[in-house]
Scaffold this active site. Structure first.
Site, mmCIF file in Angstrom:
data_model
loop_
_atom_site.group_PDB
_atom_site.id
_atom_site.type_symbol
_atom_site.label_atom_id
_atom_site.label_comp_id
_atom_site.label_asym_id
_atom_site.label_seq_id
_atom_site.Cartn_x
_atom_site.Cartn_y
_atom_site.Cartn_z
ATOM 1 N N GLU A 52 42.624 52.484 -20.022
ATOM 2 C CA GLU A 52 42.219 52.340 -21.411
ATOM 3 C C GLU A 52 42.623 50.865 -21.748
ATOM 4 O O GLU A 52 43.732 50.445 -21.529
ATOM 5 C CB GLU A 52 42.897 53.302 -22.250
ATOM 6 C CG GLU A 52 42.137 54.110 -23.337
ATOM 7 C CD GLU A 52 41.927 52.977 -24.342
ATOM 8 O OE1 GLU A 52 40.971 53.008 -24.683
ATOM 9 O OE2 GLU A 52 42.667 52.239 -24.757
ATOM 10 N N CYS A 55 35.950 48.879 -14.349
ATOM 11 C CA CYS A 55 35.816 49.506 -15.712
ATOM 12 C C CYS A 55 36.784 49.128 -16.877
ATOM 13 O O CYS A 55 36.488 47.956 -17.312
ATOM 14 C CB CYS A 55 36.322 51.105 -15.331
ATOM 15 S SG CYS A 55 35.567 52.058 -16.584
ATOM 16 N N ILE A 74 33.082 56.385 -15.442
ATOM 17 C CA ILE A 74 33.856 57.314 -16.340
ATOM 18 C C ILE A 74 34.052 56.446 -17.619
ATOM 19 O O ILE A 74 34.738 55.639 -17.572
ATOM 20 C CB ILE A 74 35.223 57.762 -15.855
ATOM 21 C CG1 ILE A 74 35.129 58.441 -14.308
ATOM 22 C CG2 ILE A 74 36.288 58.583 -16.613
ATOM 23 C CD1 ILE A 74 36.351 58.505 -13.697
ATOM 24 N N HIS A 100 33.842 52.875 -10.674
ATOM 25 C CA HIS A 100 35.230 53.048 -10.151
ATOM 26 C C HIS A 100 35.012 53.143 -8.427
ATOM 27 O O HIS A 100 34.978 54.334 -7.999
ATOM 28 C CB HIS A 100 35.885 54.161 -10.418
ATOM 29 C CG HIS A 100 36.430 54.290 -11.888
ATOM 30 N ND1 HIS A 100 37.677 53.751 -12.110
ATOM 31 C CD2 HIS A 100 35.812 54.494 -12.870
ATOM 32 C CE1 HIS A 100 37.794 53.779 -13.554
ATOM 33 N NE2 HIS A 100 36.665 54.476 -14.019
ATOM 34 N N GLU A 145 37.164 53.080 -6.358
ATOM 35 C CA GLU A 145 38.425 53.448 -5.646
ATOM 36 C C GLU A 145 38.451 55.037 -5.830
ATOM 37 O O GLU A 145 39.287 55.671 -5.196
ATOM 38 C CB GLU A 145 39.632 52.917 -6.536
ATOM 39 C CG GLU A 145 40.095 53.340 -7.900
ATOM 40 C CD GLU A 145 38.941 53.131 -8.785
ATOM 41 O OE1 GLU A 145 38.019 52.360 -9.031
ATOM 42 O OE2 GLU A 145 39.361 53.394 -10.061
#
Ligand code: GLN
Length: 219
Positions: A46, A77, A133, A171, A173
């Site tokens: 975040e 992200c 996401i 992402h 990962e």
């Protein structure tokens, strides 16, 4: 050695991918832990929260200073939001990479999705799976910033090759592909298997995970 910023967000998965590549890696929570690193990954999470923690720890000034001395940076992200020179409607954080981002451009957590995209051959000769996401969109790239891939007409990855910076709004990962971690490690001057050697059946993984995601109740 590559560091993973460990203040909040998806740290373990990045460490796992670096480990799978045989790249030495460590967590970074304090400015002095930047010493001796060739690169630093700023993970997803975040960005508002990460920005506050960067300030509290002094990493908000230590990371730009280390970057000026040669530290390569990769934001995924929320990490890409931290690197951006401009964030639509908000103040930027580290303001190092000449891109503008629009936060949460794809909608809420429930609008998470996977996709597959072609990437430049130095990253992977085969399409790579992408996990989004609550991703931002890169709405502008400055001079010297190269668009690495777009999904539809939305820019999802960009790099400042001479500045040693990379931003991916998805992402890497969270998929089995090691392509982006391998490329970043090479950018950091580390020896890792070639993109051809890292090639896997990632497109199949992406199709399967998308099917699972789409089949969830409530969609
Ligand atoms: N939506 C988050 C933000 O704006 C980023 C989400 C993520 O990192 N997966 O900070």
């Amino acid at each position: 050695m590559i560091g993973v910023l460990d203040l909040q967000g998806g740290v373990v998965e990045h460490l796992g991918h670096l480990h799978a590549l045989g790249v030495p890696a460590r967590r970074v929570r304090h400015p002095q832990e930047l010493d001796g690193l060739a690169g630093l990954i700023l993970p997803g999470g975040e960005s508002t929260c990460l920005g506050k923690l960067l300030h509290q720890t002094g990493l908000d000034t230590a990371i730009p200073a280390a970057h000026a001395r040669g530290l390569r940076l990769w934001g995924t992200c929320a990490g890409a939001i931290l690197l951006a020179k401009a964030v639509e409607g908000e103040k930027p954080h580290l303001a190092l990479l000449d891109i503008t981002v629009h936060r949460n451009a794809y909608g809420s957590q429930l609008d998470s999705f996977t996709a597959t995209a072609e990437v430049p051959p130095e990253i992977s000769p085969a399409p790579v799976p992408l996990v989004f996401i609550r991703a931002p969109v890169i709405t502008r790239t400055g001079p010297g910033v190269r668009v690495l891939l777009a999904v539809g007409d939305r820019i999802a990855a960009a790099a400042d090759d001479t500045g040693g910076m990379l931003a991916t709004v998805f992402h890497p990962e969270l998929s089995p592909s090691l392509a982006f971690h391998g490329w970043f490690a090479r950018l950091c001057g580390l020896t890792v298997p070639s993109p051809e050697a890292l090639r896997g059946d990632d497109a199949a993984w992406s199709r399967e995970s998308w099917t699972k995601l789409a089949a969830r109740p409530g969609r």
